[in-house]
Design a protein around this motif. Structure first.
Motif, PDB file in Angstrom:
ATOM      1  N   ARG A 111      -4.648  -6.869  -1.058  1.00  0.00           N
ATOM      2  CA  ARG A 111      -3.848  -7.252  -2.219  1.00  0.00           C
ATOM      3  C   ARG A 111      -2.858  -8.358  -1.856  1.00  0.00           C
ATOM      4  N   GLY A 112      -2.286  -8.258  -0.641  1.00  0.00           N
ATOM      5  CA  GLY A 112      -1.387  -9.316  -0.200  1.00  0.00           C
ATOM      6  C   GLY A 112      -2.089 -10.656  -0.050  1.00  0.00           C
ATOM      7  N   LEU A 113      -3.402 -10.597   0.252  1.00  0.00           N
ATOM      8  CA  LEU A 113      -4.211 -11.816   0.367  1.00  0.00           C
ATOM      9  C   LEU A 113      -4.815 -12.225  -0.966  1.00  0.00           C
ATOM     10  N   LYS A 114      -4.483 -11.503  -2.043  1.00  0.00           N
ATOM     11  CA  LYS A 114      -5.008 -11.743  -3.384  1.00  0.00           C
ATOM     12  C   LYS A 114      -6.497 -11.426  -3.504  1.00  0.00           C
ATOM     13  N   PHE A 115      -7.018 -10.591  -2.601  1.00  0.00           N
ATOM     14  CA  PHE A 115      -8.406 -10.132  -2.702  1.00  0.00           C
ATOM     15  C   PHE A 115      -8.410  -8.827  -3.508  1.00  0.00           C
ATOM     16  N   ASN A 116      -8.152  -8.970  -4.818  1.00  0.00           N
ATOM     17  CA  ASN A 116      -7.911  -7.786  -5.634  1.00  0.00           C
ATOM     18  C   ASN A 116      -9.129  -6.878  -5.764  1.00  0.00           C
ATOM     19  N   ILE A 117     -10.319  -7.469  -5.910  1.00  0.00           N
ATOM     20  CA  ILE A 117     -11.512  -6.636  -6.060  1.00  0.00           C
ATOM     21  C   ILE A 117     -11.774  -5.847  -4.782  1.00  0.00           C
ATOM     22  N   LYS A 118     -11.628  -6.529  -3.637  1.00  0.00           N
ATOM     23  CA  LYS A 118     -11.826  -5.851  -2.357  1.00  0.00           C
ATOM     24  C   LYS A 118     -10.748  -4.777  -2.145  1.00  0.00           C
ATOM     25  N   ALA A 119      -9.529  -5.107  -2.531  1.00  0.00           N
ATOM     26  CA  ALA A 119      -8.439  -4.141  -2.427  1.00  0.00           C
ATOM     27  C   ALA A 119      -8.739  -2.910  -3.282  1.00  0.00           C
ATOM     28  N   SER A 120      -9.265  -3.164  -4.502  1.00  0.00           N
ATOM     29  CA  SER A 120      -9.608  -2.052  -5.384  1.00  0.00           C
ATOM     30  C   SER A 120     -10.687  -1.166  -4.770  1.00  0.00           C
ATOM     31  N   ASP A 121     -11.664  -1.781  -4.100  1.00  0.00           N
ATOM     32  CA  ASP A 121     -12.731  -0.994  -3.465  1.00  0.00           C
ATOM     33  C   ASP A 121     -12.177  -0.079  -2.371  1.00  0.00           C
ATOM     34  N   TYR A 122     -11.305  -0.652  -1.529  1.00  0.00           N
ATOM     35  CA  TYR A 122     -10.739   0.158  -0.434  1.00  0.00           C
ATOM     36  C   TYR A 122      -9.883   1.299  -0.980  1.00  0.00           C
ATOM     37  N   LEU A 123      -9.069   0.995  -1.981  1.00  0.00           N
ATOM     38  CA  LEU A 123      -8.198   2.030  -2.540  1.00  0.00           C
ATOM     39  C   LEU A 123      -9.008   3.100  -3.273  1.00  0.00           C
ATOM     40  N   GLN A 124     -10.100   2.684  -3.922  1.00  0.00           N
ATOM     41  CA  GLN A 124     -10.955   3.657  -4.608  1.00  0.00           C
ATOM     42  C   GLN A 124     -11.622   4.584  -3.594  1.00  0.00           C
ATOM     43  N   GLN A 125     -12.027   4.018  -2.444  1.00  0.00           N
ATOM     44  CA  GLN A 125     -12.613   4.856  -1.393  1.00  0.00           C
ATOM     45  C   GLN A 125     -11.604   5.886  -0.901  1.00  0.00           C
ATOM     46  N   ALA A 126     -10.362   5.434  -0.718  1.00  0.00           N
ATOM     47  CA  ALA A 126      -9.310   6.355  -0.259  1.00  0.00           C
ATOM     48  C   ALA A 126      -9.085   7.464  -1.282  1.00  0.00           C
ATOM     49  N   ALA A 127      -9.073   7.105  -2.574  1.00  0.00           N
ATOM     50  CA  ALA A 127      -8.859   8.104  -3.622  1.00  0.00           C
ATOM     51  C   ALA A 127     -10.031   9.077  -3.714  1.00  0.00           C
ATOM     52  N   ASP A 128     -11.257   8.569  -3.475  1.00  0.00           N
ATOM     53  CA  ASP A 128     -12.433   9.439  -3.530  1.00  0.00           C
ATOM     54  C   ASP A 128     -12.475  10.406  -2.347  1.00  0.00           C
ATOM     55  N   LEU A 129     -12.042   9.923  -1.168  1.00  0.00           N
ATOM     56  CA  LEU A 129     -12.043  10.791   0.009  1.00  0.00           C
ATOM     57  C   LEU A 129     -11.000  11.895  -0.102  1.00  0.00           C
TER      58      LEU A 129
END
Length: 406
Positions: free
Chosen positions: A344-362
Motif C-alpha cells: 500500500r505504501g508503494l501504491k500497489f493497492n491490488i497486490k496489497a488487497s491480495d496479501y491482506l485478504q490472505q491474512a484475513a482468510d487464514l
C-alpha cells in the motif's frame, strides 16, 4: 423444682414437730462451746441434727442444679458457635461459586465467632468488590483495621489489589508506595507496584523500583526478570511516545537505550520499540536495519509488525525482502499484514488487497480486517469496506470478552 418443694414442706413439718416436742420437755442436752453453754431437749437436738443433714443434702442438690444451668449455658453457646461456623462455611461456599453478595453477608455475620475474624472480613471485602461495590469493600477493610490493628498491612495490601482490579490505578499506586516504604523487599508488593506504575506510565520512581527488585524476597528470579523487563519496556515505550511529540533527540534515545540492561535489549518487543523511536526521528533506514538484524536471529511478530509499520519512505527492496521471508513462512499472518502495508505504501493497492485478504482468510485478525477495510475504501469499494469494519469490530469485541479480567 419438685425436690426443692419437697424440702420446703419437709422443713415446715419438722419445725412444727419441734415446737410440739419443746413443750413436752422430755429431757435436755447440754453442749459446751468454749465459754458458751447451749441447753436443749433431746428431741430438739435430734431434730436439729436431722435438719442440718437435710440442709446439707439440699445444698448438694442445689449445687447440682446450678451445674445443670451451666451445662445449658454451654449448650446454648456451642449452638450459637456451630451456627456461626455453618454460616462461615456457607459464605466460603458462596465465595467459591462467585455468589458475591451472599458470600459477603454470610462471612460478615459469622465474623464474631470465627477463629480468624480478620480473614473473614478480608474475604467479605473481596466479595463486595467483586460484586461491584468497592466503596462497601473499603468500609469493611476500615472496620478490619480498627478491630484488628495487626491486620493493617494485610488490609492495605488487599485494598491495593482490589483497586488494581477496578482499574483505579492512581489510588492503588499511592497505597502500594506506602506499603513498599514499610516493607521495601516484599516481592508481592513489588509485583503489584510494578503493575500500577506500568498502567499509570509512572516514570519518576522507576529507577528505584528496578533497584528494589534486585533485593526482593519471596519471588523467583524468573519473576524478578519479568518485572524488570516490564518496567524497562514501559519506560522505553513512554520515552518513544514522547519522541513522537518532538521532545527529545537521537542522542537522548540512544542514551535511554544504552541505560537498559543488555539482556533486555535483545528482547524482540524492546527492539521493536527502539526501531519505532528511530523511525519517528527520521532514521528510517537505521530502524529497518535494526529490525532486519533482529529478525535474522529471532523471528517475532512484534519485529515484523514494526517492519511493516514503517511507511515513510517505503522502497521496493523492502517488498522484495519481505516476499523472500514469505517463501519460508507462507502462513504467517503478521508477515502478510506487513506485506499488505508495504504494498500500500508503494501504491500497489491490488497486490496489497491480495496479501491482506490472505491474512484475513487464514485468521480473522482484527488488524488485517481493518487494514483491508481501509484499503477497500481507498479503492472505492465502500460497501465492502463497511462490512469489513463491522466484522473487525465484532472480532475485537469477541477477543476482549475472551481475555482474562484484570
Amino acid at each position: 423444682m419438685r425436690t426443692v418443694l419437697f424440702l420446703v414442706v419437709f422443713t415446715l413439718l419438722v419445725g412444727a414437730l419441734m415446737a410440739g416436742l419443746m413443750r413436752t420437755d422430755p429431757g435436755y442436752v447440754l453442749v459446751y462451746v468454749g465459754e458458751f453453754a447451749i441447753e436443749m431437749s433431746f428431741w430438739t437436738t435430734l431434730i436439729l441434727v436431722f435438719l442440718a443433714i437435710s440442709m446439707c443434702s439440699g445444698l448438694v442438690v442445689f449445687a447440682r442444679w446450678l451445674m445443670t444451668l451451666s451445662h445449658i449455658g454451654r449448650w446454648w453457646k456451642n449452638r450459637r458457635r456451630h451456627g456461626d461456623q455453618r454460616r462461615m462455611l456457607e459464605g466460603l461456599h458462596a465465595y467459591s461459586l462467585g455468589v458475591w453478595d451472599r458470600a459477603a453477608q454470610q462471612l460478615i455475620d459469622a465474623n464474631d465467632a470465627s477463629f480468624a475474624p480478620g480473614l473473614n472480613l478480608q474475604f467479605a471485602a473481596r466479595a463486595q468488590a467483586f460484586n461491584g461495590d468497592l466503596d462497601r469493600a473499603k468500609t469493611t477493610l476500615k472496620q478490619l483495621k480498627l478491630a484488628h490493628p495487626d491486620s493493617i498491612p494485610a488490609a492495605d495490601r488487599l485494598l491495593a489489589d482490589l483497586l488494581l482490579h477496578a482499574r483505579q490505578n492512581v489510588e492503588a499506586e499511592q497505597v502500594l508506595w506506602e506499603l513498599h516504604g514499610n516493607a521495601p523487599t516484599d516481592g508481592e508488593i513489588l509485583v503489584m507496584l510494578v503493575e500500577a506504575c506500568v498502567r499509570n506510565n509512572s516514570r519518576a520512581k522507576s529507577g528505584d523500583l528496578l533497584a528494589a527488585l534486585g533485593t526482593a524476597t519471596n519471588i523467583t528470579s524468573a519473576s524478578k526478570q519479568e518485572l524488570q523487563q516490564s518496567l524497562c519496556h514501559s519506560q522505553l515505550s513512554q520515552f518513544v511516545d514522547h519522541l513522537a511529540e518532538g521532545r527529545d533527540t537521537r542522542d537522548a534515545l540512544n542514551e535511554r537505550w544504552d541505560s537498559i540492561p543488555r539482556r533486555f535489549r535483545k528482547v524482540p518487543e524492546m527492539v521493536a520499540i527502539y526501531a519505532r523511536g528511530l523511525a519517528s526521528l527520521g532514521c528510517v533506514e537505521e530502524a529497518k536495519g535494526v529490525l532486519i538484524k533482529a529478525l535474522s536471529k529471532h523471528w517475532h511478530s512484534a519485529l515484523i509488525e514494526q517492519f511493516g509499520a514503517i511507511q515513510h519512505p517505503v522502497f521496493e527492496q523492502d517488498l522484495v525482502r519481505a516476499e523472500k521471508w514469505l517463501v519460508k513462512r507462507p502462513t504467517d499472518v503478521d508477515l502478510l499484514i506487513a506485506l499488505g502495508r508495504i504494498c500500500r505504501g508503494l501504491k500497489f493497492n491490488i497486490k496489497a488487497s491480495d496479501y491482506l485478504q490472505q491474512a484475513a482468510d487464514l485468521h480473522s485478525h482484527p488488524l488485517a480486517l481493518c487494514e483491508l477495510a481501509e484499503l477497500k475504501a481507498v479503492m472505492g469499494d465502500v460497501t465492502a469496506s463497511a462490512a469489513l469494519y463491522r466484522r473487525g469490530l465484532q472480532m475485537a469485541l469477541s477477543n476482549s470478552k475472551k481475555g482474562p479480567a484484570s
